[in-house]
Design a protein around this motif. Structure first.
Motif, PDB file in Angstrom:
ATOM      1  N   PRO A 106      45.905 -15.902  63.655  1.00 16.04           N
ATOM      2  CA  PRO A 106      45.027 -16.662  64.553  1.00 16.04           C
ATOM      3  C   PRO A 106      44.792 -15.816  65.807  1.00 16.04           C
ATOM      4  O   PRO A 106      45.730 -15.209  66.317  1.00 16.04           O
ATOM      5  CB  PRO A 106      45.845 -17.910  64.892  1.00 16.04           C
ATOM      6  N   CYS A 107      43.548 -15.729  66.266  1.00 18.99           N
ATOM      7  CA  CYS A 107      43.227 -14.830  67.388  1.00 18.99           C
ATOM      8  C   CYS A 107      42.516 -15.560  68.514  1.00 18.99           C
ATOM      9  O   CYS A 107      41.751 -16.496  68.279  1.00 18.99           O
ATOM     10  CB  CYS A 107      42.284 -13.718  66.918  1.00 18.99           C
ATOM     11  N   GLU A 108      42.768 -15.078  69.727  1.00 21.98           N
ATOM     12  CA  GLU A 108      41.977 -15.467  70.892  1.00 21.98           C
ATOM     13  C   GLU A 108      41.120 -14.264  71.228  1.00 21.98           C
ATOM     14  O   GLU A 108      41.655 -13.166  71.465  1.00 21.98           O
ATOM     15  CB  GLU A 108      42.887 -15.756  72.086  1.00 21.98           C
ATOM     16  N   LEU A 109      39.810 -14.454  71.251  1.00 25.60           N
ATOM     17  CA  LEU A 109      38.892 -13.332  71.504  1.00 25.60           C
ATOM     18  C   LEU A 109      37.990 -13.649  72.686  1.00 25.60           C
ATOM     19  O   LEU A 109      37.689 -14.818  72.947  1.00 25.60           O
ATOM     20  CB  LEU A 109      37.990 -13.103  70.278  1.00 25.60           C
ATOM     21  N   LEU A 110      37.554 -12.605  73.371  1.00 28.19           N
ATOM     22  CA  LEU A 110      36.467 -12.749  74.337  1.00 28.19           C
ATOM     23  C   LEU A 110      35.261 -12.084  73.710  1.00 28.19           C
ATOM     24  O   LEU A 110      35.397 -11.062  73.036  1.00 28.19           O
ATOM     25  CB  LEU A 110      36.791 -12.025  75.641  1.00 28.19           C
ATOM     26  N   SER A 111      34.073 -12.648  73.934  1.00 26.94           N
ATOM     27  CA  SER A 111      32.876 -11.949  73.471  1.00 26.94           C
ATOM     28  C   SER A 111      31.877 -11.859  74.612  1.00 26.94           C
ATOM     29  O   SER A 111      31.840 -12.728  75.484  1.00 26.94           O
ATOM     30  CB  SER A 111      32.251 -12.646  72.261  1.00 26.94           C
ATOM     31  N   ILE A 112      31.128 -10.767  74.602  1.00 27.05           N
ATOM     32  CA  ILE A 112      30.099 -10.553  75.616  1.00 27.05           C
ATOM     33  C   ILE A 112      28.842 -10.068  74.903  1.00 27.05           C
ATOM     34  O   ILE A 112      28.932  -9.259  73.969  1.00 27.05           O
ATOM     35  CB  ILE A 112      30.603  -9.566  76.712  1.00 27.05           C
TER      36      ILE A 112
END
Ligand code: CMP
Length: 226
Positions: A106-112
């Motif tokens: 399970p991942c926590e990601l930031l996207s831009i």
């Protein structure tokens, strides 16, 4: 992509290596551009060949960067973890995604978005340098991999991979992250059976020791990975 999106604080951004050179004001601008997502294990975040729209940064969890052929045969190019970013290549040269990226935890990601990322790069030399450093690191790793495929036998390749994946725990080198033999095989271009045999031999020869799910590397493994 199945995910849950949320807003991001400047505190979270400050801890991201890619943004470590940003001033507080820049972080506030970035916070409005960046989206935080939780993705379950098994999520295909990027698909090779797709058009590019965003850059991603890993806050937690691990992802595989892989290529596969039409028969489903896979090669794992890298395993990414917290602090690392991906999806920058297509953003820089406007080409389709060069590889697929799959969440193995399970991942926590930031996207831009591509547009916001490009405007940040244009305004922030530190961030552009951080991206370039990331690309250079990947090129060095890829060169090392080409070298080991051409110059080392499977024993050497397994030993070098284990060394690369290890961390120092109480002065000893230990692979603490789950590393299935199937994945080792896909990372070094060998069969799973061959990897099993080599791991067994390395164990018998006293080069490695299994401690539960951890792999303890003995100093002698340096000789096998040279
Ligand atoms: P992009 O081509 O946009 O989409 C796939 C991404 O996988 C790519 O950008 C990189 O971020 C990442 N990637 C490709 N090759 C490697 C590699 N050898 N090591 C680590 N990451 C990679």
């Amino acid at each position: 992509m199945q995910s849950v999106a949320a807003t991001v604080s400047t505190m979270v951004l400050k801890a991201v290596p890619l943004f470590s050179g940003c001033q507080d004001e820049q972080l506030r601008v970035l916070a409005a551009m960046v989206t935080r997502r939780s993705v379950p294990r098994g999520t295909l975040v990027l698909n090779a060949g797709d058009q590019t729209d965003s850059l991603y940064i890993v806050l937690s969890g691990r992802l595989k960067v892989l290529m596969s052929d039409s028969d489903g045969k896979e090669v794992i190019l890298s395993i990414l973890g917290p602090g690392e970013f991906f999806g920058e290549m297509g953003l820089i040269d406007d080409s389709p995604r060069s590889a697929s990226v799959l969440a193995i935890e399970p991942c926590e990601l930031l996207s831009i978005s591509k547009r916001d990322f490009k405007s940040c790069l244009a305004q922030n030399f530190e961030m552009a340098m951080a991206v370039m450093k990331g690309l250079v690191r990947r090129l060095r790793e890829a060169d090392r991999k080409i070298g080991s495929l051409a110059l080392l036998d499977v024993y050497g390749r397994v030993a070098r991979l284990l060394l690369d994946m290890s961390e120092s725990v109480d002065g000893q080198k230990v692979v603490t992250k789950r590393l299935p033999k199937q994945d080792i095989a896909k990372m070094i271009g060998a069969s799973r059976e061959m990897v099993s045999r080599v791991m067994k031999d390395l164990q018998m020869g006293g080069y490695i020791e299994m401690r539960g799910s951890n792999i303890l590397l003995k100093d002698t493994i340096l000789l096998a990975g040279e």
